[in-house]
Write an enzyme that holds these catalytic residues in place. Sequence first.
Site, PDB file in Angstrom:
ATOM      1  N   ARG A  52       0.834  -1.210   0.000  1.00 10.56           N
ATOM      2  CA  ARG A  52       0.000   0.000   0.000  1.00 10.56           C
ATOM      3  C   ARG A  52       0.862   1.250   0.000  1.00 10.56           C
ATOM      4  O   ARG A  52       0.480   2.281  -0.551  1.00 10.56           O
ATOM      5  CB  ARG A  52      -0.986  -0.020   1.182  1.00 10.56           C
ATOM      6  CG  ARG A  52      -1.846   1.215   1.264  1.00 10.56           C
ATOM      7  CD  ARG A  52      -3.173   0.993   1.988  1.00 10.56           C
ATOM      8  NE  ARG A  52      -3.045   0.204   3.203  1.00 10.56           N
ATOM      9  CZ  ARG A  52      -2.474   0.627   4.339  1.00 10.56           C
ATOM     10  NH1 ARG A  52      -1.963   1.834   4.418  1.00 10.56           N
ATOM     11  NH2 ARG A  52      -2.406  -0.171   5.387  1.00 10.56           N
ATOM     12  N   TYR A 104     -13.385  20.728 -14.243  1.00  5.48           N
ATOM     13  CA  TYR A 104     -14.030  19.421 -14.280  1.00  5.48           C
ATOM     14  C   TYR A 104     -15.124  19.376 -13.194  1.00  5.48           C
ATOM     15  O   TYR A 104     -14.834  19.578 -12.010  1.00  5.48           O
ATOM     16  CB  TYR A 104     -12.985  18.318 -14.066  1.00  5.48           C
ATOM     17  CG  TYR A 104     -13.602  16.975 -13.823  1.00  5.48           C
ATOM     18  CD1 TYR A 104     -14.453  16.420 -14.768  1.00  5.48           C
ATOM     19  CD2 TYR A 104     -13.363  16.275 -12.655  1.00  5.48           C
ATOM     20  CE1 TYR A 104     -15.056  15.200 -14.542  1.00  5.48           C
ATOM     21  CE2 TYR A 104     -13.951  15.049 -12.422  1.00  5.48           C
ATOM     22  CZ  TYR A 104     -14.807  14.519 -13.366  1.00  5.48           C
ATOM     23  OH  TYR A 104     -15.418  13.321 -13.136  1.00  5.48           O
ATOM     24  N   ASP A 177      -4.518  21.094 -12.942  1.00 10.27           N
ATOM     25  CA  ASP A 177      -5.050  19.903 -13.605  1.00 10.27           C
ATOM     26  C   ASP A 177      -4.721  20.062 -15.081  1.00 10.27           C
ATOM     27  O   ASP A 177      -5.323  20.877 -15.782  1.00 10.27           O
ATOM     28  CB  ASP A 177      -6.569  19.825 -13.365  1.00 10.27           C
ATOM     29  CG  ASP A 177      -7.209  18.603 -14.023  1.00 10.27           C
ATOM     30  OD1 ASP A 177      -6.594  18.029 -14.937  1.00 10.27           O
ATOM     31  OD2 ASP A 177      -8.342  18.248 -13.626  1.00 10.27           O
ATOM     32  N   LYS A 202      -7.362   9.494 -18.933  1.00 11.73           N
ATOM     33  CA  LYS A 202      -7.614  10.147 -20.229  1.00 11.73           C
ATOM     34  C   LYS A 202      -6.419   9.917 -21.163  1.00 11.73           C
ATOM     35  O   LYS A 202      -6.137   8.792 -21.514  1.00 11.73           O
ATOM     36  CB  LYS A 202      -7.918  11.630 -20.006  1.00 11.73           C
ATOM     37  CG  LYS A 202      -8.826  11.912 -18.807  1.00 11.73           C
ATOM     38  CD  LYS A 202     -10.198  11.284 -18.938  1.00 11.73           C
ATOM     39  CE  LYS A 202     -11.040  11.631 -17.715  1.00 11.73           C
ATOM     40  NZ  LYS A 202     -12.276  10.898 -17.620  1.00 11.73           N
TER      41      LYS A 202
HETATM   42  C1  LIG Z   1     -10.013  17.341 -16.392  1.00 10.41           C
HETATM   43  C2  LIG Z   1     -10.340  16.200 -15.483  1.00 10.41           C
HETATM   44  N1  LIG Z   1      -9.810  16.180 -14.266  1.00 10.41           N
HETATM   45  C3  LIG Z   1     -10.075  15.167 -13.394  1.00 10.41           C
HETATM   46  C4  LIG Z   1     -10.922  14.138 -13.735  1.00 10.41           C
HETATM   47  C5  LIG Z   1     -11.193  13.032 -12.756  1.00 10.41           C
HETATM   48  O1  LIG Z   1     -10.440  11.923 -13.139  1.00 10.41           O
HETATM   49  P1  LIG Z   1     -10.850  10.392 -12.846  1.00 10.41           P
HETATM   50  O2  LIG Z   1     -12.132  10.129 -13.589  1.00 10.41           O
HETATM   51  O3  LIG Z   1      -9.666   9.643 -13.350  1.00 10.41           O
HETATM   52  O4  LIG Z   1     -11.025  10.277 -11.373  1.00 10.41           O
HETATM   53  C6  LIG Z   1     -11.496  14.120 -14.992  1.00 10.41           C
HETATM   54  C7  LIG Z   1     -12.419  13.021 -15.367  1.00 10.41           C
HETATM   55  O5  LIG Z   1     -13.241  13.158 -16.254  1.00 10.41           O
HETATM   56  C8  LIG Z   1     -11.211  15.179 -15.895  1.00 10.41           C
HETATM   57  O6  LIG Z   1     -11.754  15.210 -17.121  1.00 10.41           O
END
Ligand SMILES: Cc1ncc(COP(=O)(O)O)c(C=O)c1O
Length: 382
Positions: A52, A104, A177, A202
């Site tokens: 872990r 997001y 992000d 992604k």
């Molecule tokens: C820009 C962005 N940040 C964060 C996330 C969250 O990621 P995860 O779905 O891998 O938890 C997403 C998911 O769609 C996203 O598009």
Amino acid sequence: MTGKSLHPATLTAQALGWTDASTGAVILPVHTATTFVRDPDNQYRRGRGYGRADNPSYDQPQALLTALEGGAASLLFSSGMAAAAAVFESLGRDAQIVAPQVMYWGLRSWLKNFAEAWGLEVTFVDATSLDALRQAVRPGRTRLVWIETPANPLWSVTDIAGAAEIAHTAGALLAIDSTAATPVLTRPLALGADIVMHSATKYLNGHSDVIAGTLTTAREDALWRRIVAARSGGGAILGSFEAYLLLRGMRTLYPRVERACRSAQRIAEALQAHPRVSSVLYPGLPEHPGHAVATRQMIGGYGGMMSIHVRGGAAAAVAAAAQVEVWKRATSLGGVESLLEHRASIEGADSPAPPDLLRLSVGIEDPEDLIADLATALNLAE
Ligand SMILES: Cc1ncc(COP(=O)(O)O)c(C=O)c1O
């Protein structure tokens, strides 16, 4: 490979060129062990005790990401959300955070529903405006400025270097992000950011078959040590096979992203001329409000994500989505297959996503097939 003089595309294709010392295998084995043997004198000199906290299958993808982002260290997480949450969790109580209004939606809703309950104060701002960011930070009180660029679902662009300067002047850190930009197109740490996050689900993985997240830090400082502890303590860890699949996907990151960018530019220009489309939101178009900043801070392309406003409102947008055959009606982004979705339907009642908006994730198919499919779908929805 030392990596010093090699192009990042070379480092990525060869995953840093690591080979297995004991067999010469060009692909490293997947480590499934949950525990590691202690030395006879009760030490763990090889550095690992329990799965872990640490996993040998993370070493290569983490090292590759660290090289691509130009950082000091990286961590894999079980999802992008887990990676982001680890940053916020590690700030400590009573921290004030500045976050974008356009981001997001899942993270925005988590910040609203959970972070504030934990004692974090979140101020949402228009992060396309450096003046708005400057007004939102409180010197000595703001701990973190969080941005996303280009940001879901309008592909709004934030000036990373400008945001870093504002955050640092206020004594705060800048986390970003960078999921839509990928390390191919933007190097946030070189522009002054302190932490880079990806939903590796992604583009990094790129095949819509792994949920994963990553963080990369500019420095292995006290906050980073808390984040490392948050991952092993909270247990938001990636499985070994998922780490292997992620690395396998990452090896083709460059050609996938380069092709998606070229196709997206072509598709955006074609859709601008479609009579059923009132506007196309793509940072690669000169009309996009973030075009100039994106041109300055993005390298070699504007990404594979765009949105369109469909004439006729929500009903027309949903009707057009219903007609596509090559594009898949699905949420998520960054895979080899092109996806399209009516964003307001997934984000729910308090969504700032315009009702007439369709979000497009451009994959690596032939762009003319994608244009023809969408043009036909828009015509049929009349
Ligand atoms: C820009 C962005 N940040 C964060 C996330 C969250 O990621 P995860 O779905 O891998 O938890 C997403 C998911 O769609 C996203 O598009």
